[in-house]
Design a protein around this motif. Sequence first.
Motif, PDB file in Angstrom:
ATOM      1  N   ALA A  99       9.160 -13.285  13.407  1.00 34.85           N
ATOM      2  CA  ALA A  99       8.228 -12.778  14.356  1.00 34.85           C
ATOM      3  C   ALA A  99       8.348 -11.296  14.390  1.00 34.85           C
ATOM      4  CB  ALA A  99       8.263 -13.595  15.831  1.00 34.85           C
ATOM      5  N   ARG A 100       9.430 -10.842  14.473  1.00 27.43           N
ATOM      6  CA  ARG A 100       9.862  -9.540  14.661  1.00 27.43           C
ATOM      7  C   ARG A 100       9.451  -8.659  13.308  1.00 27.43           C
ATOM      8  NH1 ARG A 100      15.159  -9.409  15.061  1.00 27.43           N
ATOM      9  NH2 ARG A 100      15.014 -10.410  16.896  1.00 27.43           N
ATOM     10  N   ARG A 101       9.835  -9.237  12.272  1.00 24.45           N
ATOM     11  CA  ARG A 101       9.111  -8.574  11.086  1.00 24.45           C
ATOM     12  C   ARG A 101       7.658  -8.646  10.948  1.00 24.45           C
ATOM     13  NH1 ARG A 101      12.479  -5.225   8.330  1.00 24.45           N
ATOM     14  NH2 ARG A 101      14.540  -6.326   7.311  1.00 24.45           N
ATOM     15  N   SER A 102       7.087  -9.536  11.414  1.00 29.32           N
ATOM     16  CA  SER A 102       5.469  -9.679  11.316  1.00 29.32           C
ATOM     17  C   SER A 102       5.117  -8.465  12.148  1.00 29.32           C
ATOM     18  CB  SER A 102       4.840 -10.974  12.261  1.00 29.32           C
ATOM     19  OG  SER A 102       5.505 -12.110  11.291  1.00 29.32           O
ATOM     20  N   ASP A 117      -3.239  -3.402   1.054  1.00 24.04           N
ATOM     21  CA  ASP A 117      -2.941  -4.264  -0.006  1.00 24.04           C
ATOM     22  C   ASP A 117      -1.565  -4.470  -0.535  1.00 24.04           C
ATOM     23  OD1 ASP A 117      -5.681  -4.562  -0.644  1.00 24.04           O
ATOM     24  OD2 ASP A 117      -5.853  -2.652  -2.045  1.00 24.04           O
ATOM     25  N   ARG A 118      -0.752  -3.783  -0.118  1.00 26.03           N
ATOM     26  CA  ARG A 118       0.744  -3.915  -0.191  1.00 26.03           C
ATOM     27  C   ARG A 118       1.350  -5.184   0.427  1.00 26.03           C
ATOM     28  NH1 ARG A 118       4.436  -0.048  -1.834  1.00 26.03           N
ATOM     29  NH2 ARG A 118       3.506   2.129  -2.523  1.00 26.03           N
ATOM     30  N   VAL A 119       0.441  -5.731   1.393  1.00 30.97           N
ATOM     31  CA  VAL A 119       1.067  -6.732   2.323  1.00 30.97           C
ATOM     32  C   VAL A 119      -0.149  -7.836   2.511  1.00 30.97           C
ATOM     33  CG1 VAL A 119       2.886  -5.721   3.721  1.00 30.97           C
ATOM     34  CG2 VAL A 119       0.446  -5.563   4.503  1.00 30.97           C
ATOM     35  N   ARG A 120      -1.193  -7.962   1.472  1.00 29.54           N
ATOM     36  CA  ARG A 120      -2.330  -9.016   1.650  1.00 29.54           C
ATOM     37  C   ARG A 120      -1.554 -10.264   1.783  1.00 29.54           C
ATOM     38  NH1 ARG A 120      -7.653  -8.693  -2.219  1.00 29.54           N
ATOM     39  NH2 ARG A 120      -7.105  -6.338  -1.805  1.00 29.54           N
ATOM     40  N   ARG A 121      -0.949 -10.410   0.554  1.00 34.12           N
ATOM     41  CA  ARG A 121      -0.337 -11.946   0.337  1.00 34.12           C
ATOM     42  C   ARG A 121       0.492 -12.391   1.625  1.00 34.12           C
ATOM     43  NH1 ARG A 121       0.119 -15.533  -3.515  1.00 34.12           N
ATOM     44  NH2 ARG A 121       1.858 -16.777  -3.748  1.00 34.12           N
ATOM     45  N   ALA A 164      11.164 -13.189   2.421  1.00 33.95           N
ATOM     46  CA  ALA A 164       9.996 -12.696   1.835  1.00 33.95           C
ATOM     47  C   ALA A 164       9.332 -11.653   2.873  1.00 33.95           C
ATOM     48  CB  ALA A 164       8.916 -13.774   1.682  1.00 33.95           C
ATOM     49  N   PHE A 165       9.567 -11.967   4.110  1.00 34.36           N
ATOM     50  CA  PHE A 165       9.236 -11.120   5.125  1.00 34.36           C
ATOM     51  C   PHE A 165      10.009  -9.687   5.195  1.00 34.36           C
ATOM     52  CE2 PHE A 165       6.958 -13.651   8.627  1.00 34.36           C
ATOM     53  CZ  PHE A 165       6.288 -14.731   7.648  1.00 34.36           C
ATOM     54  N   SER A 166      10.926  -9.694   4.728  1.00 34.88           N
ATOM     55  CA  SER A 166      11.769  -8.672   4.616  1.00 34.88           C
ATOM     56  C   SER A 166      11.539  -7.745   3.536  1.00 34.88           C
ATOM     57  CB  SER A 166      13.229  -9.025   4.531  1.00 34.88           C
ATOM     58  OG  SER A 166      13.761  -9.395   5.576  1.00 34.88           O
ATOM     59  N   HIS A 167      11.119  -8.414   2.330  1.00 37.18           N
ATOM     60  CA  HIS A 167      10.672  -7.760   1.204  1.00 37.18           C
ATOM     61  C   HIS A 167       9.203  -7.003   1.397  1.00 37.18           C
ATOM     62  CE1 HIS A 167       9.035  -7.134  -2.953  1.00 37.18           C
ATOM     63  NE2 HIS A 167       7.750  -7.840  -2.518  1.00 37.18           N
ATOM     64  N   TYR A 168       8.271  -7.524   2.262  1.00 43.81           N
ATOM     65  CA  TYR A 168       7.083  -6.923   2.533  1.00 43.81           C
ATOM     66  C   TYR A 168       7.393  -5.953   3.557  1.00 43.81           C
ATOM     67  CZ  TYR A 168       4.455 -10.088  -0.259  1.00 43.81           C
ATOM     68  OH  TYR A 168       3.862 -10.853  -1.281  1.00 43.81           O
ATOM     69  N   ALA A 169       8.168  -5.947   4.627  1.00 45.76           N
ATOM     70  CA  ALA A 169       8.584  -4.954   5.376  1.00 45.76           C
ATOM     71  C   ALA A 169       8.972  -3.696   4.723  1.00 45.76           C
ATOM     72  CB  ALA A 169       9.448  -5.266   6.450  1.00 45.76           C
ATOM     73  N   ALA A 175       6.528   2.712   0.715  1.00 39.02           N
ATOM     74  CA  ALA A 175       5.341   3.529   0.660  1.00 39.02           C
ATOM     75  C   ALA A 175       5.533   4.805   1.372  1.00 39.02           C
ATOM     76  CB  ALA A 175       3.991   2.785   1.384  1.00 39.02           C
ATOM     77  N   ASP A 176       6.170   4.743   2.723  1.00 36.70           N
ATOM     78  CA  ASP A 176       6.309   6.032   3.804  1.00 36.70           C
ATOM     79  C   ASP A 176       7.248   7.031   2.605  1.00 36.70           C
ATOM     80  OD1 ASP A 176       4.760   5.073   5.765  1.00 36.70           O
ATOM     81  OD2 ASP A 176       6.447   4.089   6.601  1.00 36.70           O
ATOM     82  N   LEU A 177       8.339   6.233   2.107  1.00 38.20           N
ATOM     83  CA  LEU A 177       9.312   7.127   1.454  1.00 38.20           C
ATOM     84  C   LEU A 177       8.707   7.950   0.227  1.00 38.20           C
ATOM     85  CD1 LEU A 177      12.511   5.031   1.397  1.00 38.20           C
ATOM     86  CD2 LEU A 177      11.900   7.126   2.926  1.00 38.20           C
TER      87      LEU A 177
END
Length: 215
Positions: A99-102, A117-121, A164-169, A175-177
């Motif tokens: 939930a926190r990662r979300s 698009d980076r987190v669409r899936r 998987a959640f950590s991967h998308y976060a 992207a910021d970096l």
Amino acid sequence: MNWIAGGAGAAILLPLLAVGVGMPFWIAGLISVAAGGGLVVMLAPRKLFDGLEGSGAARGKIEFARDLLTDAEPLAIRLEVAVSTIRTQKVAERVRHLARRSREIFAGVEADPLRVDRVRRFLTYYLPRAAELAEAYAVLEKSGNRDTTRLAATGDLIDRLDAAFSHYATNLQEADLGNLDIELKLLKSSLDEDLGPSALPAPSDPGKNPDKRRA
């Protein structure tokens, strides 16, 4: 709810001003209506990306991100609720982390909807499945005929979803970096032009090895 709160506020304020303070009824009515209207506006649901403008593809991407986050919000709430219904502490902590990662991913998309698009899936597949599995685990725990095999399999998938959640976060953070690297290179180029070349390597260049220079 904002209209109910506004109406209730106006209904409470009117007799207080007219009877309690002794204010003329029509003045009390105007103040009450104004106060109730203020509550309606203040409590109105916030529309995502209201301050952003775009045209063409950018506008479409912003609308797409808004739709995805609107659909994803109830799923994150389901995860947060499931935490309190799961008895196994380790699994409950894992769901809390989901939930926190979300929320972190939501915030990243809100900051820049063009990165959706980076987190669409994640938003359309992994998050709904995570909410379903968390609720299923709680149901399995409370079942009279405790199915330990299914519990173990469900718990294992929740663990893998956490990865998987950590991967998308992390994907959004990278992207910021990447944007930071571009800004640093542009800034260095501008400073070199005005002040002369710097002895330091460009931000994205790999560090130079003194041993290789001597070789």
